[in-house]
Motif scaffolding. Structure first.
Motif, PDB file in Angstrom:
ATOM      1  N   LEU A  28       0.837  -1.211   0.000  1.00  0.00           N
ATOM      2  CA  LEU A  28       0.000   0.000   0.000  1.00  0.00           C
ATOM      3  C   LEU A  28       0.870   1.258   0.000  1.00  0.00           C
ATOM      4  O   LEU A  28       0.602   2.212  -0.730  1.00  0.00           O
ATOM      5  N   HIS A  29       1.907   1.233   0.816  1.00  0.00           N
ATOM      6  CA  HIS A  29       2.783   2.414   0.894  1.00  0.00           C
ATOM      7  C   HIS A  29       3.468   2.676  -0.443  1.00  0.00           C
ATOM      8  O   HIS A  29       3.632   3.823  -0.847  1.00  0.00           O
ATOM      9  N   LYS A  30       3.829   1.595  -1.106  1.00  0.00           N
ATOM     10  CA  LYS A  30       4.515   1.764  -2.386  1.00  0.00           C
ATOM     11  C   LYS A  30       3.564   2.309  -3.454  1.00  0.00           C
ATOM     12  O   LYS A  30       3.915   3.208  -4.219  1.00  0.00           O
ATOM     13  N   LEU A  31       2.359   1.762  -3.488  1.00  0.00           N
ATOM     14  CA  LEU A  31       1.377   2.247  -4.468  1.00  0.00           C
ATOM     15  C   LEU A  31       1.064   3.719  -4.218  1.00  0.00           C
ATOM     16  O   LEU A  31       0.861   4.486  -5.160  1.00  0.00           O
ATOM     17  N   GLU A  32       1.042   4.098  -2.943  1.00  0.00           N
ATOM     18  CA  GLU A  32       0.808   5.501  -2.615  1.00  0.00           C
ATOM     19  C   GLU A  32       1.993   6.351  -3.089  1.00  0.00           C
ATOM     20  O   GLU A  32       1.804   7.409  -3.697  1.00  0.00           O
ATOM     21  N   ALA A  33       3.197   5.880  -2.826  1.00  0.00           N
ATOM     22  CA  ALA A  33       4.402   6.615  -3.234  1.00  0.00           C
ATOM     23  C   ALA A  33       4.470   6.768  -4.744  1.00  0.00           C
ATOM     24  O   ALA A  33       5.005   7.753  -5.262  1.00  0.00           O
ATOM     25  N   GLU A  34       3.921   5.789  -5.467  1.00  0.00           N
ATOM     26  CA  GLU A  34       3.925   5.842  -6.930  1.00  0.00           C
ATOM     27  C   GLU A  34       2.802   6.716  -7.475  1.00  0.00           C
ATOM     28  O   GLU A  34       2.650   6.856  -8.684  1.00  0.00           O
ATOM     29  N   GLY A  35       1.982   7.242  -6.574  1.00  0.00           N
ATOM     30  CA  GLY A  35       0.912   8.131  -7.014  1.00  0.00           C
ATOM     31  C   GLY A  35      -0.319   7.408  -7.516  1.00  0.00           C
ATOM     32  O   GLY A  35      -1.184   8.000  -8.159  1.00  0.00           O
TER      33      GLY A  35
ATOM     34  N   THR B 262      -4.637   8.643 -11.924  1.00  0.00           N
ATOM     35  CA  THR B 262      -3.587   7.807 -12.523  1.00  0.00           C
ATOM     36  C   THR B 262      -3.794   6.351 -12.155  1.00  0.00           C
ATOM     37  O   THR B 262      -3.657   5.456 -12.997  1.00  0.00           O
ATOM     38  N   GLY B 263      -4.130   6.132 -10.891  1.00  0.00           N
ATOM     39  CA  GLY B 263      -4.350   4.776 -10.415  1.00  0.00           C
ATOM     40  C   GLY B 263      -5.495   4.084 -11.137  1.00  0.00           C
ATOM     41  O   GLY B 263      -5.437   2.880 -11.416  1.00  0.00           O
ATOM     42  N   GLN B 264      -6.530   4.856 -11.443  1.00  0.00           N
ATOM     43  CA  GLN B 264      -7.668   4.265 -12.154  1.00  0.00           C
ATOM     44  C   GLN B 264      -7.273   3.819 -13.552  1.00  0.00           C
ATOM     45  O   GLN B 264      -7.639   2.736 -14.006  1.00  0.00           O
ATOM     46  N   LYS B 265      -6.487   4.671 -14.219  1.00  0.00           N
ATOM     47  CA  LYS B 265      -6.036   4.306 -15.571  1.00  0.00           C
ATOM     48  C   LYS B 265      -5.143   3.074 -15.501  1.00  0.00           C
ATOM     49  O   LYS B 265      -5.253   2.161 -16.308  1.00  0.00           O
ATOM     50  N   GLU B 266      -4.223   3.098 -14.523  1.00  0.00           N
ATOM     51  CA  GLU B 266      -3.287   1.985 -14.399  1.00  0.00           C
ATOM     52  C   GLU B 266      -4.015   0.681 -14.060  1.00  0.00           C
ATOM     53  O   GLU B 266      -3.611  -0.400 -14.490  1.00  0.00           O
ATOM     54  N   THR B 267      -5.107   0.794 -13.315  1.00  0.00           N
ATOM     55  CA  THR B 267      -5.875  -0.408 -12.969  1.00  0.00           C
ATOM     56  C   THR B 267      -6.386  -1.117 -14.222  1.00  0.00           C
ATOM     57  O   THR B 267      -6.374  -2.348 -14.301  1.00  0.00           O
ATOM     58  N   VAL B 268      -6.813  -0.329 -15.186  1.00  0.00           N
ATOM     59  CA  VAL B 268      -7.278  -0.909 -16.448  1.00  0.00           C
ATOM     60  C   VAL B 268      -6.162  -1.736 -17.090  1.00  0.00           C
ATOM     61  O   VAL B 268      -6.380  -2.873 -17.530  1.00  0.00           O
ATOM     62  N   ASN B 269      -4.957  -1.171 -17.101  1.00  0.00           N
ATOM     63  CA  ASN B 269      -3.814  -1.903 -17.678  1.00  0.00           C
ATOM     64  C   ASN B 269      -3.521  -3.180 -16.901  1.00  0.00           C
ATOM     65  O   ASN B 269      -3.298  -4.237 -17.497  1.00  0.00           O
ATOM     66  N   ARG B 270      -3.529  -3.071 -15.584  1.00  0.00           N
ATOM     67  CA  ARG B 270      -3.186  -4.236 -14.766  1.00  0.00           C
ATOM     68  C   ARG B 270      -4.195  -5.365 -14.963  1.00  0.00           C
ATOM     69  O   ARG B 270      -3.835  -6.534 -15.009  1.00  0.00           O
ATOM     70  N   LEU B 271      -5.463  -4.995 -15.074  1.00  0.00           N
ATOM     71  CA  LEU B 271      -6.480  -6.017 -15.252  1.00  0.00           C
ATOM     72  C   LEU B 271      -6.362  -6.667 -16.625  1.00  0.00           C
ATOM     73  O   LEU B 271      -6.589  -7.866 -16.785  1.00  0.00           O
TER      74      LEU B 271
END
Lengths: 120, 120
Positions: free
Chosen positions: B60-67, B89-98
DNA sequence: CAAATATACATAAGATTCTTATACATAATA
DNA sequence: TATTATGTATAAGAATCTTATGTATATTTG
């Protein structure tokens, strides 16, 4: 002597799955050598998964050390090949690993494709 | 104060999938706190996947640090909670991860369930 | 009521797995 | 003749996770 392997890095998701992949391929094909495994995986995944030597060879050595694989050296076209095959223990363990993989995939799908919320 | 967590260790297969799981749950539920995530995952997987704090909090801390995540502290019943939610940014990245996860699952199934050999 | 369990976050040491970069060697191709 | 393909190998470092703690409050159980 440049290594133009254009090593695209695999998704972190594959981390932890290499042993299972190796064992399944050996169960499927009887015996295989390292380079053959990398090519087979690349072909099956249409180039999406590229197993690096740095990951593969230590993994093979470890599975051998654990008694799950047997090795047999052959010389083909003046080049060395180390053919690996499952031991009896390895065959039994492969069943477990494949079962774990099924559970894993099922669980990941539950997490990612939750049953839709009912709306009234 | 014994820790009777009976920490059954998760299969190595889950290695690398934690970030994707966190992000998907946050996409699904808007905001969640750490402990809630562990319980949710345990429930969804019927106890098969138990996320340890030692893995979760650094992630969690890392994901937060990555914005990719924002945090918001709340106090409930005199106990601290840190609620996390996806940034834009996290929402966009979530699409990629999924999407990566779908590819991963598809590739693993190709490797494990090869199309049956035709017999004549 | 005391002890245990549940809730809630955190980090450090070590293990495991993988990436990246090499190294060596032969065969085939451009 | 230089590059690519075939073939195995290892070492340094990165990334992720397990295990073991530490701290603290609330709730449940014996």
């Amino acid at each position: 002597m440049p290594r133009n392997d254009k090593k695209m890095k695999n998704s972190q998701l594959y981390k932890g799955s290499l042993n299972t992949i190796i064992m399944k391929l050996l169960e499927e094909n009887g015996k295989m050598y390292g380079y053959e495994i990398t090519q087979k995986v690349k072909a099956i995944t249409q180039g999406e998964l590229n197993i690096t030597e740095g990951a593969l060879y230590p993994a093979l050595h470890k599975l051998e050390a654990e008694g799950l694989l047997d090795v047999e050296i052959e010389k083909v076209d003046n080049r060395m090949r180390k053919y690996y095959k499952l031991t009896e223990t390895g065959q039994k363990e492969t069943v477990n690993r494949l079962s774990e993989l099924e559970d894993f995939i099922r669980n990941m799908q539950s997490l990612v494709n939750p049953s839709p919320k009912l709306e009234f």
